[in-house]
Design a protein around this motif. Structure first.
Motif, PDB file in Angstrom:
ATOM      1  N   ALA A 212       0.827  -1.212   0.000  1.00  0.00           N
ATOM      2  CA  ALA A 212       0.000   0.000   0.000  1.00  0.00           C
ATOM      3  C   ALA A 212       0.861   1.262   0.000  1.00  0.00           C
ATOM      4  O   ALA A 212       1.894   1.326   0.664  1.00  0.00           O
ATOM      5  N   ILE A 213       0.429   2.269  -0.770  1.00  0.00           N
ATOM      6  CA  ILE A 213       1.025   3.601  -0.687  1.00  0.00           C
ATOM      7  C   ILE A 213       0.304   4.345   0.435  1.00  0.00           C
ATOM      8  O   ILE A 213      -0.921   4.520   0.397  1.00  0.00           O
ATOM      9  N   VAL A 214       1.071   4.759   1.426  1.00  0.00           N
ATOM     10  CA  VAL A 214       0.473   5.387   2.601  1.00  0.00           C
ATOM     11  C   VAL A 214       0.864   6.864   2.660  1.00  0.00           C
ATOM     12  O   VAL A 214       2.051   7.200   2.671  1.00  0.00           O
ATOM     13  N   LEU A 215      -0.149   7.721   2.680  1.00  0.00           N
ATOM     14  CA  LEU A 215       0.046   9.160   2.837  1.00  0.00           C
ATOM     15  C   LEU A 215      -0.409   9.528   4.247  1.00  0.00           C
ATOM     16  O   LEU A 215      -1.473   9.087   4.690  1.00  0.00           O
ATOM     17  N   THR A 216       0.388  10.332   4.937  1.00  0.00           N
ATOM     18  CA  THR A 216       0.056  10.667   6.321  1.00  0.00           C
ATOM     19  C   THR A 216       0.103  12.171   6.538  1.00  0.00           C
ATOM     20  O   THR A 216       1.057  12.832   6.134  1.00  0.00           O
ATOM     21  N   MET A 217      -0.946  12.670   7.168  1.00  0.00           N
ATOM     22  CA  MET A 217      -0.980  14.085   7.536  1.00  0.00           C
ATOM     23  C   MET A 217      -1.230  14.179   9.037  1.00  0.00           C
ATOM     24  O   MET A 217      -2.222  13.663   9.548  1.00  0.00           O
ATOM     25  N   VAL A 218      -0.301  14.829   9.730  1.00  0.00           N
ATOM     26  CA  VAL A 218      -0.414  15.023  11.175  1.00  0.00           C
ATOM     27  C   VAL A 218      -0.848  16.464  11.410  1.00  0.00           C
ATOM     28  O   VAL A 218      -0.053  17.401  11.282  1.00  0.00           O
ATOM     29  N   ALA A 219      -2.113  16.644  11.725  1.00  0.00           N
ATOM     30  CA  ALA A 219      -2.675  17.981  11.953  1.00  0.00           C
ATOM     31  C   ALA A 219      -4.049  17.811  12.577  1.00  0.00           C
ATOM     32  O   ALA A 219      -4.831  16.965  12.129  1.00  0.00           O
ATOM     33  N   ASN A 220      -4.329  18.574  13.610  1.00  0.00           N
ATOM     34  CA  ASN A 220      -5.654  18.511  14.207  1.00  0.00           C
ATOM     35  C   ASN A 220      -6.720  18.859  13.166  1.00  0.00           C
ATOM     36  O   ASN A 220      -6.475  19.645  12.238  1.00  0.00           O
ATOM     37  N   LEU A 221      -7.888  18.271  13.309  1.00  0.00           N
ATOM     38  CA  LEU A 221      -8.954  18.446  12.325  1.00  0.00           C
ATOM     39  C   LEU A 221      -9.645  19.795  12.549  1.00  0.00           C
ATOM     40  O   LEU A 221     -10.655  19.917  13.233  1.00  0.00           O
ATOM     41  N   ILE A 222      -9.015  20.814  11.947  1.00  0.00           N
ATOM     42  CA  ILE A 222      -9.478  22.201  12.005  1.00  0.00           C
ATOM     43  C   ILE A 222      -9.641  22.660  10.561  1.00  0.00           C
ATOM     44  O   ILE A 222      -8.809  22.321   9.716  1.00  0.00           O
ATOM     45  N   PRO A 223     -10.670  23.422  10.220  1.00  0.00           N
ATOM     46  CA  PRO A 223     -10.889  23.785   8.815  1.00  0.00           C
ATOM     47  C   PRO A 223      -9.667  24.355   8.108  1.00  0.00           C
ATOM     48  O   PRO A 223      -9.389  24.006   6.953  1.00  0.00           O
ATOM     49  N   TYR A 224      -8.894  25.224   8.771  1.00  0.00           N
ATOM     50  CA  TYR A 224      -7.775  25.862   8.065  1.00  0.00           C
ATOM     51  C   TYR A 224      -6.609  24.919   7.800  1.00  0.00           C
ATOM     52  O   TYR A 224      -5.668  25.290   7.076  1.00  0.00           O
ATOM     53  N   LYS A 225      -6.646  23.718   8.326  1.00  0.00           N
ATOM     54  CA  LYS A 225      -5.581  22.760   8.031  1.00  0.00           C
ATOM     55  C   LYS A 225      -5.726  22.132   6.639  1.00  0.00           C
ATOM     56  O   LYS A 225      -4.814  21.462   6.160  1.00  0.00           O
ATOM     57  N   GLY A 226      -6.871  22.319   6.005  1.00  0.00           N
ATOM     58  CA  GLY A 226      -7.009  21.935   4.609  1.00  0.00           C
ATOM     59  C   GLY A 226      -7.273  20.469   4.338  1.00  0.00           C
ATOM     60  O   GLY A 226      -7.030  19.994   3.222  1.00  0.00           O
ATOM     61  N   HIS A 227      -7.806  19.733   5.306  1.00  0.00           N
ATOM     62  CA  HIS A 227      -8.122  18.318   5.065  1.00  0.00           C
ATOM     63  C   HIS A 227      -9.117  18.140   3.913  1.00  0.00           C
ATOM     64  O   HIS A 227      -8.998  17.200   3.120  1.00  0.00           O
ATOM     65  N   ARG A 228     -10.062  19.049   3.809  1.00  0.00           N
ATOM     66  CA  ARG A 228     -11.066  18.944   2.738  1.00  0.00           C
ATOM     67  C   ARG A 228     -10.395  19.046   1.371  1.00  0.00           C
ATOM     68  O   ARG A 228     -10.724  18.297   0.445  1.00  0.00           O
ATOM     69  N   ASP A 229      -9.448  19.971   1.221  1.00  0.00           N
ATOM     70  CA  ASP A 229      -8.714  20.106  -0.044  1.00  0.00           C
ATOM     71  C   ASP A 229      -8.027  18.793  -0.400  1.00  0.00           C
ATOM     72  O   ASP A 229      -8.043  18.360  -1.557  1.00  0.00           O
ATOM     73  N   LEU A 230      -7.404  18.184   0.614  1.00  0.00           N
ATOM     74  CA  LEU A 230      -6.648  16.957   0.370  1.00  0.00           C
ATOM     75  C   LEU A 230      -7.567  15.812  -0.048  1.00  0.00           C
ATOM     76  O   LEU A 230      -7.266  15.066  -0.989  1.00  0.00           O
ATOM     77  N   ILE A 231      -8.689  15.663   0.635  1.00  0.00           N
ATOM     78  CA  ILE A 231      -9.619  14.579   0.287  1.00  0.00           C
ATOM     79  C   ILE A 231     -10.194  14.805  -1.113  1.00  0.00           C
ATOM     80  O   ILE A 231     -10.328  13.865  -1.913  1.00  0.00           O
ATOM     81  N   GLU A 232     -10.506  16.058  -1.436  1.00  0.00           N
ATOM     82  CA  GLU A 232     -10.989  16.355  -2.787  1.00  0.00           C
ATOM     83  C   GLU A 232      -9.924  16.015  -3.827  1.00  0.00           C
ATOM     84  O   GLU A 232     -10.231  15.460  -4.898  1.00  0.00           O
ATOM     85  N   ALA A 233      -8.673  16.330  -3.530  1.00  0.00           N
ATOM     86  CA  ALA A 233      -7.582  16.039  -4.455  1.00  0.00           C
ATOM     87  C   ALA A 233      -7.438  14.542  -4.689  1.00  0.00           C
ATOM     88  O   ALA A 233      -7.294  14.086  -5.833  1.00  0.00           O
ATOM     89  N   LEU A 234      -7.504  13.772  -3.613  1.00  0.00           N
ATOM     90  CA  LEU A 234      -7.345  12.325  -3.737  1.00  0.00           C
ATOM     91  C   LEU A 234      -8.535  11.691  -4.441  1.00  0.00           C
ATOM     92  O   LEU A 234      -8.380  10.723  -5.191  1.00  0.00           O
TER      93      LEU A 234
END
Length: 394
Positions: A212-234
Motif C-alpha cells: 500500500a502507498i500510505v500518505l500521512t498528515m499530522v494535523a488537528n482536524l481544524i478547517p484551516y488545516k485543509g483536510h477537505r482540499d486533500l480529500i478532494e484532491a485524492l
C-alpha cells in the motif's frame, strides 16, 4: 543585578494556554525538558490545567502551576459568567505566583497566554518578558481586540521570538522593531524518528498491506488545516493511484471529522481514508508511511513538517507561513499553492515514483539534521536568555 547573579538564578516560567497534544504544547514540553537538562530551572503556568503533555512534564520533574478553581465556580449556571470568573481567578493565581517566585524570565506562548499573562505581569516585579509568536496573525481578523491588545503589549516585551521569516514579517508589520525580534526555528530530535521496528511490523499493527502507498498528515482536524482540499484532491486522482492506498489523518477532531468522512464516501474513497485521532506514536506512523503532507491555508512553522522530514518522508506542503522555509521545492518535497486540490493531486501523482520519494526523503532528513535539529533550537533559546542578562549588565 549583574550577569553573574543571573547565572545563579536560571529560573524561567513559561505561560501557555493548555498542555494538549498540539504543536506549541509539544514544543514547550521539549523546550522545558531540554533546558532543565542544561542546568536551567523551568516551570510552567497553564491557563487550563490537564492535557496529555502534563504527564510527560511531571515525569521529568518540571513544575506545573495552575489556578485551583473553587467548587462554586462550576455551579454558576451561565457559561459566559463561569468563563469570566475563571479567567479572573486564573489571572490572580498567576499574579500571586509571579510575586512569590519572581522568575528571572517570563516567556509567553500563544495569544491567550500572551494577553492574560502579559497584562498580569505588568503589575509584578518581573521585568524580563518574552513572547513567542508561532503562527501568522490571521486570527486577529476575527478577534480585533486580540490584535489591539497584542500591539499594546509588544513594546513592553524585552524580546519577541518568531519561528519563521513569515511570522517575523507579520510582527514587523504590527510595529515591532526588527532589532527586538529573534528568529528561532522549531527543532526536532532526529533520533526520535529512527524506528527500532521494521516497516512491515509497524504496518501489521495498523492492518496495512505491504504494497500500500500510505500518505500521512499530522494535523488537528481544524478547517484551516485543509483536510477537505486533500480529500478532494485524492478523490479526483483516485483512478491514477495504485489499487491499495491509504490516507492517515492523525490529530484531534475539532468538529469536522463527520463532514470529512461524508466527503470521502461521496467521492468513493471512504475505505481509503482513516481518521486516527490524537496519537502519541507519531514516529511509528511516519515510519510506516510513504509520503507526508501538510495542506494548511495558514501556518507559522509546523513541527509536523519537520517530523515527516526527520522520518525520511518526501513532503507535500502548501506555500503558507514558513512551510517553504522548511521544504525546498523540488529538492526535499513539493510546495503547492494553498486551497488548490488540483495541484495537490498532481504532487501526489508525482511522488508515486519510488526513486523520487527516496531521494527527496533522504535530502529532507539531512536538512533537518543540519538546520532544524533540537540542539540548534535549544541553543537559540539559551542565547536569548543570556542576551537578556547581558542587556541588564550593560
Amino acid at each position: 543585578m549583574g550577569w553573574s547573579n543571573l547565572v545563579a538564578d536560571r529560573s524561567i516560567l513559561f505561560v501557555i494556554g493548555s498542555l494538549s497534544v498540539g504543536g506549541a504544547e509539544r514544543h514547550v514540553t521539549k523546550l522545558a525538558i531540554s533546558l532543565k537538562r542544561r542546568g536551567w530551572d523551568p516551570a510552567i503556568f497553564v491557563l487550563s490545567p490537564g492535557g496529555p503533555m502534563t504527564d510527560v512534564l511531571e515525569e521529568n520533574a518540571i513544575p506545573i502551576h495552575a489556578a485551583a478553581m473553587p467548587s462554586w465556580v462550576n455551579d454558576l449556571g451561565n457559561d459566559r459568567l463561569r468563563a469570566r470568573v475563571g479567567l479572573v481567578i486564573t489571572a490572580f493565581a498567576l499574579w500571586f505566583l509571579l510575586w512569590r517566585q519572581r522568575p528571572r524570565v517570563l516567556h509567553f506562548f500563544l495569544p491567550a497566554a500572551y494577553i492574560v499573562g502579559g497584562i498580569v505581569s505588568l503589575f509584578t516585579p518581573v521585568r524580563r518578558r518574552i513572547m513567542s509568536r508561532r503562527s501568522m496573525n490571521h486570527y486577529q481578523a476575527n478577534h480585533i481586540l486580540f490584535g489591539k491588545l497584542e500591539r499594546w503589549l509588544h513594546p513592553k516585551m524585552s524580546l519577541i521570538l518568531a519561528n519563521s521569516i513569515a511570522v517575523k514579517n507579520d510582527l514587523v508589520a504590527e510595529g515591532v522593531s526588527p532589532k527586538k525580534i529573534r528568529l528561532i526555528y522549531n527543532g526536532i530530535d532526529v533520533e526520535e524518528f529512527r524506528s527500532s521496528r521494521s516497516r512491515q511490523a509497524l504496518r501489521d499493527l495498523e492492518n496495512i498491506q505491504p504494497e500500500a502507498i500510505v500518505l500521512t498528515m499530522v494535523a488537528n482536524l481544524i478547517p484551516y488545516k485543509g483536510h477537505r482540499d486533500l480529500i478532494e484532491a485524492l478523490g479526483a486522482i483516485n483512478e491514477r493511484l495504485p489499487p491499495r492506498w491509504l490516507l492517515l489523518c492523525v490529530g484531534r477532531d475539532d468538529g469536522i471529522q463527520a463532514g470529512l468522512e461524508h466527503l470521502a464516501l461521496s467521492l468513493g474513497i471512504g475505505e481509503n481514508v482513516r481518521f486516527l485521532g490524537s496519537r502519541k506514536d507519531i514516529a511509528n506512523l511516519l515510519a510506516l508511511s510513504d509520503i507526508g503532507l501538510l495542506t494548511s491555508h495558514e501556518e507559522g512553522f509546523s513541527n509536523s513538517i519537520l517530523e515527516g522530514m526527520a522520518a525520511g518522508l518526501p513532503m507535500i506542503v502548501t506555500d503558507v507561513g514558513g512551510n517553504a522555509e522548511a521544504v525546498v521545492n523540488g529538492t526535499t518535497g513539493i510546495v503547492v499553492p494553498a486551497k488548490s486540490p488540483d495541484r495537490l493531486g498532481e504532487a501526489v501523482v508525482e511522488l508515486l515514483n519510488e526513486h523520487k520519494r527516496k531521494v527527496f526523503g533522504g535530502r529532507g532528513r539531512e536538512r533537518v539534521f543540519n538546520i532544524f535539529s533540537l540542539e540548534a533550537c535549544i541553543d537559540g533559546y539559551e542565547e536569548v536568555y543570556r542576551t537578556l542578562g547581558h542587556k541588564e549588565k550593560a
